[in-house]
Scaffold this active site. Structure first.
Site, PDB file in Angstrom:
ATOM      1  N   GLU A  56      38.010  -7.746 -24.363  1.00 44.36           N
ATOM      2  CA  GLU A  56      37.382  -7.683 -25.376  1.00 44.36           C
ATOM      3  C   GLU A  56      36.780  -9.011 -26.020  1.00 44.36           C
ATOM      4  O   GLU A  56      35.511  -9.129 -26.451  1.00 44.36           O
ATOM      5  CB  GLU A  56      38.060  -6.738 -26.405  1.00 44.36           C
ATOM      6  CG  GLU A  56      38.315  -5.316 -26.163  1.00 44.36           C
ATOM      7  CD  GLU A  56      39.200  -5.138 -24.783  1.00 44.36           C
ATOM      8  OE1 GLU A  56      40.211  -5.891 -24.810  1.00 44.36           O
ATOM      9  OE2 GLU A  56      38.981  -4.099 -23.978  1.00 44.36           O
ATOM     10  N   THR A 114      41.709 -11.616 -24.003  1.00 42.63           N
ATOM     11  CA  THR A 114      41.639 -10.237 -23.558  1.00 42.63           C
ATOM     12  C   THR A 114      40.166 -10.000 -23.165  1.00 42.63           C
ATOM     13  O   THR A 114      39.199 -10.646 -23.497  1.00 42.63           O
ATOM     14  CB  THR A 114      41.833  -9.220 -24.392  1.00 42.63           C
ATOM     15  OG1 THR A 114      41.023  -9.233 -25.678  1.00 42.63           O
ATOM     16  CG2 THR A 114      43.447  -9.566 -25.216  1.00 42.63           C
ATOM     17  N   GLU A 157      41.260 -22.919 -18.709  1.00 40.59           N
ATOM     18  CA  GLU A 157      42.271 -21.732 -18.519  1.00 40.59           C
ATOM     19  C   GLU A 157      41.424 -20.705 -17.769  1.00 40.59           C
ATOM     20  O   GLU A 157      41.960 -19.901 -16.888  1.00 40.59           O
ATOM     21  CB  GLU A 157      43.004 -21.226 -19.726  1.00 40.59           C
ATOM     22  CG  GLU A 157      43.902 -20.040 -19.471  1.00 40.59           C
ATOM     23  CD  GLU A 157      44.815 -19.730 -20.401  1.00 40.59           C
ATOM     24  OE1 GLU A 157      44.836 -20.531 -21.584  1.00 40.59           O
ATOM     25  OE2 GLU A 157      45.719 -18.628 -20.386  1.00 40.59           O
ATOM     26  N   GLY A 196      52.086 -22.716 -25.907  1.00 39.00           N
ATOM     27  CA  GLY A 196      52.601 -22.065 -27.271  1.00 39.00           C
ATOM     28  C   GLY A 196      51.483 -21.840 -28.252  1.00 39.00           C
ATOM     29  O   GLY A 196      51.549 -22.654 -29.046  1.00 39.00           O
ATOM     30  N   TYR A 197      50.902 -20.900 -27.788  1.00 39.93           N
ATOM     31  CA  TYR A 197      49.739 -20.465 -28.538  1.00 39.93           C
ATOM     32  C   TYR A 197      50.221 -18.978 -29.443  1.00 39.93           C
ATOM     33  O   TYR A 197      50.446 -19.191 -30.697  1.00 39.93           O
ATOM     34  CB  TYR A 197      48.608 -20.144 -27.999  1.00 39.93           C
ATOM     35  CG  TYR A 197      47.877 -21.326 -27.066  1.00 39.93           C
ATOM     36  CD1 TYR A 197      48.073 -22.462 -27.102  1.00 39.93           C
ATOM     37  CD2 TYR A 197      47.038 -20.762 -25.912  1.00 39.93           C
ATOM     38  CE1 TYR A 197      47.653 -23.517 -26.366  1.00 39.93           C
ATOM     39  CE2 TYR A 197      46.461 -21.586 -24.911  1.00 39.93           C
ATOM     40  CZ  TYR A 197      46.650 -23.161 -25.361  1.00 39.93           C
ATOM     41  OH  TYR A 197      46.324 -24.066 -24.388  1.00 39.93           O
ATOM     42  N   SER A 198      50.225 -18.173 -28.865  1.00 37.46           N
ATOM     43  CA  SER A 198      50.471 -16.803 -29.374  1.00 37.46           C
ATOM     44  C   SER A 198      51.605 -16.713 -30.271  1.00 37.46           C
ATOM     45  O   SER A 198      52.617 -17.270 -29.862  1.00 37.46           O
ATOM     46  CB  SER A 198      50.531 -15.664 -28.313  1.00 37.46           C
ATOM     47  OG  SER A 198      49.700 -15.740 -27.395  1.00 37.46           O
TER      48      SER A 198
HETATM   49  C1  LIG Z   1      52.860 -11.774 -19.256  1.00 40.34           C
HETATM   50  C2  LIG Z   1      52.335 -12.543 -20.484  1.00 40.34           C
HETATM   51  C3  LIG Z   1      52.352 -13.821 -20.490  1.00 40.34           C
HETATM   52  C4  LIG Z   1      51.786 -14.422 -21.451  1.00 40.34           C
HETATM   53  N1  LIG Z   1      51.682 -15.885 -21.431  1.00 40.34           N
HETATM   54  C5  LIG Z   1      51.168 -16.687 -22.496  1.00 40.34           C
HETATM   55  C6  LIG Z   1      51.765 -17.952 -22.766  1.00 40.34           C
HETATM   56  O1  LIG Z   1      51.975 -18.707 -21.456  1.00 40.34           O
HETATM   57  N2  LIG Z   1      51.172 -18.567 -23.833  1.00 40.34           N
HETATM   58  C7  LIG Z   1      50.596 -17.944 -24.913  1.00 40.34           C
HETATM   59  O2  LIG Z   1      50.317 -18.549 -25.994  1.00 40.34           O
HETATM   60  N3  LIG Z   1      50.406 -16.698 -24.729  1.00 40.34           N
HETATM   61  C8  LIG Z   1      51.008 -15.942 -23.594  1.00 40.34           C
HETATM   62  N4  LIG Z   1      50.524 -14.598 -23.520  1.00 40.34           N
HETATM   63  C9  LIG Z   1      49.958 -13.883 -24.676  1.00 40.34           C
HETATM   64  C10 LIG Z   1      48.499 -13.605 -24.548  1.00 40.34           C
HETATM   65  O3  LIG Z   1      47.875 -14.632 -24.413  1.00 40.34           O
HETATM   66  C11 LIG Z   1      48.297 -12.402 -25.749  1.00 40.34           C
HETATM   67  O4  LIG Z   1      49.050 -11.476 -25.292  1.00 40.34           O
HETATM   68  C12 LIG Z   1      46.721 -12.167 -25.793  1.00 40.34           C
HETATM   69  O5  LIG Z   1      45.966 -13.148 -26.245  1.00 40.34           O
HETATM   70  C13 LIG Z   1      46.587 -10.897 -26.579  1.00 40.34           C
HETATM   71  O6  LIG Z   1      47.169 -10.982 -27.840  1.00 40.34           O
HETATM   72  P1  LIG Z   1      47.959  -9.610 -28.415  1.00 40.34           P
HETATM   73  O7  LIG Z   1      49.124  -9.333 -27.083  1.00 40.34           O
HETATM   74  O8  LIG Z   1      48.654 -10.090 -29.679  1.00 40.34           O
HETATM   75  O9  LIG Z   1      46.904  -8.519 -28.518  1.00 40.34           O
HETATM   76  P2  LIG Z   1      46.328  -8.420 -29.796  1.00 40.34           P
HETATM   77  O10 LIG Z   1      45.452  -9.455 -30.039  1.00 40.34           O
HETATM   78  O11 LIG Z   1      46.884  -7.579 -30.662  1.00 40.34           O
HETATM   79  O12 LIG Z   1      45.111  -7.227 -29.073  1.00 40.34           O
HETATM   80  C14 LIG Z   1      45.574  -5.977 -28.946  1.00 40.34           C
HETATM   81  C15 LIG Z   1      44.280  -5.249 -28.637  1.00 40.34           C
HETATM   82  O13 LIG Z   1      43.105  -5.187 -29.574  1.00 40.34           O
HETATM   83  C16 LIG Z   1      42.104  -5.710 -28.969  1.00 40.34           C
HETATM   84  N5  LIG Z   1      41.482  -6.705 -29.742  1.00 40.34           N
HETATM   85  C17 LIG Z   1      41.944  -7.811 -30.501  1.00 40.34           C
HETATM   86  N6  LIG Z   1      41.127  -8.536 -30.968  1.00 40.34           N
HETATM   87  C18 LIG Z   1      39.923  -7.793 -30.885  1.00 40.34           C
HETATM   88  C19 LIG Z   1      38.559  -8.041 -31.238  1.00 40.34           C
HETATM   89  N7  LIG Z   1      37.874  -9.006 -32.268  1.00 40.34           N
HETATM   90  N8  LIG Z   1      37.665  -7.227 -30.811  1.00 40.34           N
HETATM   91  C20 LIG Z   1      37.840  -6.103 -29.962  1.00 40.34           C
HETATM   92  N9  LIG Z   1      39.452  -5.902 -29.514  1.00 40.34           N
HETATM   93  C21 LIG Z   1      40.197  -6.899 -30.071  1.00 40.34           C
HETATM   94  C22 LIG Z   1      42.635  -6.542 -27.634  1.00 40.34           C
HETATM   95  O14 LIG Z   1      41.701  -6.709 -26.742  1.00 40.34           O
HETATM   96  C23 LIG Z   1      43.645  -5.628 -27.295  1.00 40.34           C
HETATM   97  O15 LIG Z   1      43.293  -4.586 -26.377  1.00 40.34           O
HETATM   98  C24 LIG Z   1      51.117 -13.800 -22.619  1.00 40.34           C
HETATM   99  C25 LIG Z   1      51.221 -12.522 -22.480  1.00 40.34           C
HETATM  100  C26 LIG Z   1      51.560 -11.762 -21.506  1.00 40.34           C
HETATM  101  C27 LIG Z   1      51.669 -10.294 -21.441  1.00 40.34           C
END
Ligand SMILES: Cc1cc2nc3c(=O)[nH]c(=O)nc-3n(C[C@H](O)[C@H](O)[C@H](O)COP(=O)(O)OP(=O)(O)OC[C@H]3O[C@@H](n4cnc5c(N)ncnc54)[C@H](O)[C@@H]3O)c2cc1C
Length: 766
Positions: free
Chosen positions: A749, A747, A615, A499-501
């Site tokens: 990035e 990600t 991870e 439970g991070y995001s």
């Molecule tokens: C199928 C699935 C399962 C998941 N499972 C889990 C889970 O079990 N537990 C959990 O906690 N999370 C989970 N996640 C969440 C996942 O960790 C996040 O989606 C991920 O960390 C990206 O966050 P965001 O989706 O909010 O994208 P954002 O952080 O909003 O990013 C959007 C875009 O901006 C880019 N970006 C962001 N910051 C920067 C930067 N500093 N420099 C350059 N580019 C940047 C990103 O690379 C991306 O392309 C899951 C996601 C999915 C889709």
């Protein structure tokens, strides 16, 4: 497995590098142009015994291994040494190989001259056509050239040196006539062809090492410039556009480093994988070196084009060296032939391409430990191989098509039946010490377990998340958590989720707002988490909360491991394009005892960092192998436009070969991280590189294969029209799924930022 040089090899490298540092600085290299030849450099290297280093002692050499020669090649590449070192070392070994059967005595005589401190001997890496070997590397300054003319291996000894065409790489290239005066046939027939082929493979592998040396130096020059050069009042190396390109290239370069070392090792020990590795290594190291040098030049802005700046020296040589065997795409075709052609003798003949760590055969007790005294060794050793075989047999029995399909259809990448059986077999706790009921398996054994799980198609997310929580608790948890929660996880009873995001905290996870407020021994938690995968199966959520808003955001976080049946926790499903199911979780006045807190109050970021290392170090590469297997299944079955099968179509072969190389690089980066862990080093940056490369390559491969299928690639997995000849539509399914792998677990990035700043020491991005 052993991924470093021996002390003797380090000393050899120091000797060569030390000499070149004094005698082949950039000015000396410029003076040596346009021919690319400095007799003083050659004399110095001859003094160290380089030319015949790899020849047996009884033939006048030092009996060094190819791995020893590789450190010389790398050191010479790093200084752009103006002398045909690799060519001569390889030609000397070729002469030594045929000298015993050469009745003319010319081969032995040429070898003797070389051993006495003679001039270079060149190797024509491409066979002669119409009596001429063209653009032979080193030939413009060599006393002798070895060339293949039809089935004749010809030694060309000359009194006058031919002129060298002015060329891109300022290399001593020459066109050499292989008939007439001074030409002696030193071997004939299939043996001659085979001997030449071995020499060319040695040249490929050692030249790959030379290119890695060149690229490392080019990278260092580029990074230094990016640190020193300021624009907009900051170092240009702090711009993300610059950082990210460096990070990608550094990852590729580490991959090229490992791949070329593996090629050299494979030739050294005569492993069957040697058949394809030199070609892979030459292609990938050439591609990488060219891109690294081009980027290092680009990062200099206009100055990179000035002859006065050194980087253009690297840029020109990287490209030129790569072209010496001809169009690099033909190397991909040659690789495809080695792997899937009629005569293929790949690691597992007749089956899909599945990179191996060697045959696993062990000739001596020293080799059994992965240390045969020769430096790099990619065998896992009998213990790991035996464990791996056991795991493979177990998975073959329990990971049925039904298990795989169920995970795909439900989107829950976890199977309780399999999980329970794994627990019973002791696999979940295998890597843990006996006090936790484990078998104390090494990181290498555990990596092979993880790799086998991915290779089998097992739904792995549940085990992966549970293991990472358990490992993090071992480092940062309390005694009670270690005694209570870890055993529940290791016995297969408890599943975890992360439970991070949150809706407004993804990559910037430190900005979570889910609030935990302390009241005596209890905490009250309120908030919402996004993407809590497996929440619908889990017993615990590893929950990152905000406990302090008065300090910098990283400093006000606290981690909990909260039982999912605590009142106030609820969730709703989220279905994704790739088929995976995840969840939104809600925390409404959730009361949690303080014993579920992990780490210090406001110390959650440290716990998070530990968890992230676990991870990112997963052996995902098995997914790549399965994807390539599907591609091969299709290619062997599907008809091409000319009526043959797709596997014989050059367009398809090139795509497959390119994917196979990336798969191997991914494999090696992953194993490097495991090897470091086995040697008690936390592979922070290295694990990050493995995750970045693997997931980016996964997308590249998925895209290549769905394109190769063309319109048939549209047929969805599960649709009756996607039959066996279309690998049951798995390529379509993987194409959808692989998109998310560059998002979760950090990600691409975010990972590039880590590699750039922590790995390459580029200035902090603002
Ligand atoms: C199928 C699935 C399962 C998941 N499972 C889990 C889970 O079990 N537990 C959990 O906690 N999370 C989970 N996640 C969440 C996942 O960790 C996040 O989606 C991920 O960390 C990206 O966050 P965001 O989706 O909010 O994208 P954002 O952080 O909003 O990013 C959007 C875009 O901006 C880019 N970006 C962001 N910051 C920067 C930067 N500093 N420099 C350059 N580019 C940047 C990103 O690379 C991306 O392309 C899951 C996601 C999915 C889709």
């Amino acid at each position: 497995m052993h991924l470093s040089h021996t002390e003797v090899q380090d000393a050899l490298r120091e000797a060569v590098a030390g000499f070149l540092e004094k005698s082949a600085d950039a000015e000396a290299i410029r003076r040596a142009e346009p021919l690319g030849w400095d007799p003083k450099v050659w004399d110095g290297l001859t003094g160290i015994g380089v030319p015949t280093l790899g020849v047996a002692e009884e033939q006048g050499g030092s009996g060094a291994t190819l791995r020893d020669l590789a450190v010389v090649a790398e050191a010479c590449g790093a200084r752009l040494a103006p002398a045909p070192v690799v060519e001569t070392m390889v030609a000397a070994r070729l002469l030594a190989r045929v000298a015993g059967t050469d009745t003319s005595g010319a081969a032995a005589s040429a070898l003797d001259t070389l051993a006495q401190g003679g001039e270079p001997v060149a190797l024509a890496v491409r066979p002669a056509t119409n009596g001429v070997a063209t653009l032979v590397p080193g030939a413009a300054v060599a006393d002798a050239v070895v060339a293949l003319d039809g089935e004749d291996l010809v030694l060309v000894v000359r009194n006058d040196l031919p002129g060298s065409p002015s060329n891109l790489g300022s290399a001593p290239l020459a066109d050499v006539s292989v008939t007439g005066e001074g030409c002696t046939v030193i071997a004939s027939g299939p043996e001659a062809v085979a001997a030449h082929a071995i020499a060319v493979d040695e040249w490929r592998a050692l030249t790959a090492r030379w290119l890695v040396g060149l690229a490392r130096d080019a990278q260092a020059i580029g990074i230094q410039y990016a640190i020193d050069r300021k624009q907009f009042d900051v170092p240009v190396g702090s711009f993300q556009a610059v950082q990210h390109r460096f990070a990608d290239l550094a990852t590729d370069l580490d991959g090229a480093d490992l791949l070329s070392n593996k090629a050299v090792w494979a030739l050294d020990v005569g492993d069957p994988v040697a058949t394809s590795f030199p070609t892979m290594a030459f292609w990938f190291a050439g591609d990488t070196a060219q891109r690294v040098a081009a980027w290092a030049l680009h990062v200099h802005g206009g100055y990179g084009f000035m002859e006065e700046y050194d980087i253009q020296l690297h840029f020109r040589r990287a490209k030129a060296t790569r072209l010496l065997l001809g169009d690099p795409r033909r190397e991909l075709q040659a690789l495809a032939e080695l792997l899937w052609g009629d005569e293929a003798t790949g690691p597992i003949p007749g089956s899909a391409f599945r990179p191996t760590h060697g045959t696993g055969s062990v000739d001596s007790p020293a080799q059994a430990t992965g240390d045969d005294g020769g430096g790099y060794d990619f065998r896992l050793g009998p213990e790991v191989e035996a464990f791996r075989a056991e795991v493979r047999a177990f998975l073959a029995e329990h990971v049925t098509e039904e298990v795989i399909e169920t995970a795909h259809h439900t989107g829950t990448i976890h199977d309780w039946g399999l999980h329970t059986k794994m627990a019973e077999a002791g696999w979940i706790s295998a890597g843990w010490p006996a006090e936790f009921g484990g078998q104390g398996r090494s990181p290498l054994e555990m990596n092979s377990l993880s790799e086998e799980m991915y290779l089998s198609g097992a739904p792995v997310d549940g085990l992966g998340v549970a293991s990472l929580v358990a490992h993090t608790l071992l480092i940062d948890g309390t005694e009670w958590q270690k005694q209570t929660i870890i055993p529940e996880i290791l016995s297969g009873q408890a599943m975890c989720c992360l439970g991070y995001s949150e809706p407004d905290a993804g990559s910037d996870v430190a900005s979570v707002v889910t609030k935990a407020v302390c009241d005596g021994d209890q905490w009250t938690i309120n908030g919402q988490k996004m993407f809590t995968t497996l929440a619908h199966e889990a017993h615990y959520v590893f929950l990152l909360t905000r406990t302090n808003t008065e300090v910098a955001k990283h400093k006000g976080l606290t981690m909990f491991v909260v039982p999912m049946d605590t009142p106030g926790i609820s969730f709703t499903p989220v279905h994704t394009m790739g088929g995976e199911r995840t969840n939104i979780t809600y925390y409404d006045d959730v009361k949690v005892d303080d014993r579920y807190r992990v780490g210090e109050v406001d110390g959650g970021w440290k716990v998070m960092m530990t968890a992230l290392v676990f991870e990112r170090n997963s052996a995902w590469y098995g997914e790549l192998v399965r994807l390539l297997d599907h591609g091969l299944t299709w290619a062997r079955d599907a008809l091409s436009p000319d009526g043959g099968v797709m596997i014989d179509d050059p367009l398809v072969r090139e795509r497959l070969a390119r994917i196979a190389i990336g798969n191997e690089v991914s494999n090696l980066l992953g194993w490097r991280a495991a090897w470091m862990a086995a040697n008690h080093t936390l592979p922070g940056v290295e694990g990050t590189m493995a995750k970045l490369f693997t997931t980016e390559h996964y997308q590249f491969a998925g895209n290549e294969l769905i394109d190769a299928l063309g319109a048939d690639g549209l047929r969805r997995h599960g649709d009756p029209s996607a039959g066996a000849d279309l690998a049951h539509g798995w390529i379509e399914a993987i194409y959808r799924h692989c998109q998310v792998t560059t998002i979760y677990g950090g990600t691409s990035e975010v990972l590039r930022g880590i590699i750039a700043e922590r790995g390459l020491q580029l200035p902090r991005n603002r």
